[in-house]
Design an enzyme around this catalytic site. Structure first.
Site, PDB file in Angstrom:
ATOM      1  N   GLU A 206       0.871  -1.176   0.000  1.00 39.06           N
ATOM      2  CA  GLU A 206       0.000   0.000   0.000  1.00 39.06           C
ATOM      3  C   GLU A 206       0.908   1.226   0.000  1.00 39.06           C
ATOM      4  O   GLU A 206       1.455   1.599   1.043  1.00 39.06           O
ATOM      5  CB  GLU A 206      -0.926  -0.016   1.222  1.00 39.06           C
ATOM      6  CG  GLU A 206      -1.902  -1.182   1.245  1.00 39.06           C
ATOM      7  CD  GLU A 206      -2.924  -1.136   0.122  1.00 39.06           C
ATOM      8  OE1 GLU A 206      -3.072  -0.061  -0.507  1.00 39.06           O
ATOM      9  OE2 GLU A 206      -3.575  -2.155  -0.132  1.00 39.06           O
ATOM     10  N   CYS A 240      -1.865   9.349   2.425  1.00 39.49           N
ATOM     11  CA  CYS A 240      -1.396   8.811   1.138  1.00 39.49           C
ATOM     12  C   CYS A 240      -2.374   9.072   0.007  1.00 39.49           C
ATOM     13  O   CYS A 240      -1.981   9.137  -1.155  1.00 39.49           O
ATOM     14  CB  CYS A 240      -1.103   7.313   1.266  1.00 39.49           C
ATOM     15  SG  CYS A 240      -2.528   6.316   1.749  1.00 39.49           S
TER      16      CYS A 240
END
Length: 452
Positions: A206, A240
């Site tokens: 991720e 993110c």
């Protein structure tokens, strides 16, 4: 290293728990989190200066939702699945059995240190794995609370927290885990994948990257400004999936920037860098890196710094080009560069010329524009007329594509990420097909009748 090896060997001997036992453990985990809620909030305030509302919404509440959803559906996900059998296999039965990978390493980041440690942990435990959890050393108080909760709920052979810096992560990555789940930067993701390759260990990465936000001339500008401001400056931009840069149609740029400036003032007051509900940068190194970007382009609003508290006010930069330093890497902070475009083809070509982003946000009221962007641009996930919110539902998988990551999780996808689907065919003993054997007469002719 010897201690880590002994711990891993202990976890590899761990016996897969029954579904009811996994549900019991997940409920105990939720109860332990509730018991330590105040400690978690205090730790997040200390390490990242998160307000209670932001900390509960983006960290604790999301973990509760993940546990609730998993407990509700786990029996259905985990039960063996019957599948069809072709005519060539008549008499047999086919099924898929869900089994855990075994020993799982979860390496969590610092930006959402609680949620991004426990969300994958829930998936790994629901699938029946044993887990070694490595929280970030950059959020030490949160790390301590995580350790306290895990030690309260789990035996060491099922789940354990290993604290430490880069040296500890390096040693852990040398071990032959059965699965690795990593959340962090693209650069470190490459190191994790290289280490995993030595043992042929499957990974979920991720990562991140530069996620664009597109604003079309037909967008609801006032609402877009509010939602972009929320998405960009939550957690001081250290998300993110935050909008990394803004691509706005030339005709509505001035209006959008005026509205966003007003939203920043409304959210965080006249001096955001001192506002109690605005987060800080995680370290001096990150603060210094971000400070260098303030000389790029022209400051529309913001730019103030609170050096003592490592805070940079929400900042919008205009007159940015692709050659500016701020456009060469993921920003991961409260600075939003702005560029303009004149046509949809122009803006999609800009995005396609760069690595596939983790997220993309489009603000438009045109279904035609929406379809064009969704059909022509590849990205991990995103929103139409909003930011961030796609990550907050257990019904949507979350993950990247290309350089922004591989694999996905949340809800059902968390369970299957940590699950090996084992294919089993149970053959009948009541009869046998002789034509499949090498000594069969006319065997090839018979096979051709089935397989043509």
């Amino acid at each position: 290293m010897d201690n880590f090896t002994a711990l891993l060997n202990k976890q590899k001997d761990f016996k897969k728990p029954a579904i009811e036992e996994r549900i019991r453990i997940l409920r105990n985990l939720k109860a332990a989190i509730k018991q330590h809620e105040k400690d978690i909030l205090q730790a997040l305030a200390h390490d990242l200066h998160k307000s209670e509302q932001e900390a509960y919404t983006t960290e604790i509440g999301m973990v509760y939702e993940e546990i609730n959803h998993t407990v509700k559906h786990l029996h259905k996900w985990a039960k063996p699945t019957r599948v069809k059998t072709p005519l060539t296999h008549i008499g047999s039965k086919s099924m898929i059995i869900k089994e855990p990978y075994g020993s799982v390493l979860i390496v969590a980041p610092w930006n959402y240190p609680f949620q991004l440690a426990f969300s994958p942990l829930v998936g790994a435990i629901s699938a029946g794995n044993a887990v070694t959890l490595k929280p970030s050393e950059l959020t030490p108080q949160v790390s301590q609370v995580i350790r306290t909760i895990v030690e309260q709920v789990f035996h060491e052979d099922q789940a354990v927290v290993v604290e430490g810096g880069v040296d500890v992560s390096t040693e852990l990555l040398k071990l032959p885990f059965d699965y690795i789940f990593f959340t962090g930067s693209v650069a470190v993701g490459k190191i994790v994948m290289e280490a995993a390759a030595k043992h042929l260990t499957p990974v979920t990465l991720e990562l991140g990257g530069k996620s664009p936000c597109l604003v079309m001339p037909d967008a609801d500008i006032k609402l877009a400004a509010k939602r972009i401001t929320f998405g960009k400056f939550t957690n001081a931009g250290q998300t993110c999936i935050a909008p990394d840069y803004l691509l706005v149609h030339e005709s509505v740029k001035d209006e959008l920037l005026r509205e966003m400036t007003a939203c920043i003032q409304d959210f965080y007051g006249g001096e955001p860098e001192t506002h109690p509900h605005f987060g800080k940068n995680v370290s001096q190194r990150h603060f210094d890196r971000l400070s260098q970007f303030l000389s790029n382009g022209t400051i529309v609003t913001g730019g103030q710094r609170n050096i003592e508290e490592l805070k940079i006010a929400p900042t919008i930069l205009d007159h940015i080009t692709w050659e500016d330093p701020i456009m060469q890497e993921e920003i991961f902070g409260p600075i939003l560069p702005v560029m303009t475009f004149e046509s949809l083809d122009e803006v999609t070509n800009m995005i396609k010329a760069r690595p596939k982003p983790l997220a993309l946000y489009l603000f438009t009221t045109s279904k035609k524009t929406e379809s064009y962007v969704l059909d022509n641009l590849s990205f991990g996930g995103g929103c139409i007329n909003d930011t961030l919110m796609h990550v907050a539902t257990p019904y949507l998988p979350f993950g990247g594509v290309g350089e922004s990551g591989m694999g996905r999780y949340h809800g059902k996808d968390s369970f299957f990420t940590f699950t090996h689907e084992k294919s089993v065919l149970r053959q009948t003993n009541r009869f046998d097909f002789s034509f499949r054997y090498p000594n069969a007469k006319n065997g090839l002719d018979i096979v051709k009748k089935f397989l043509k």
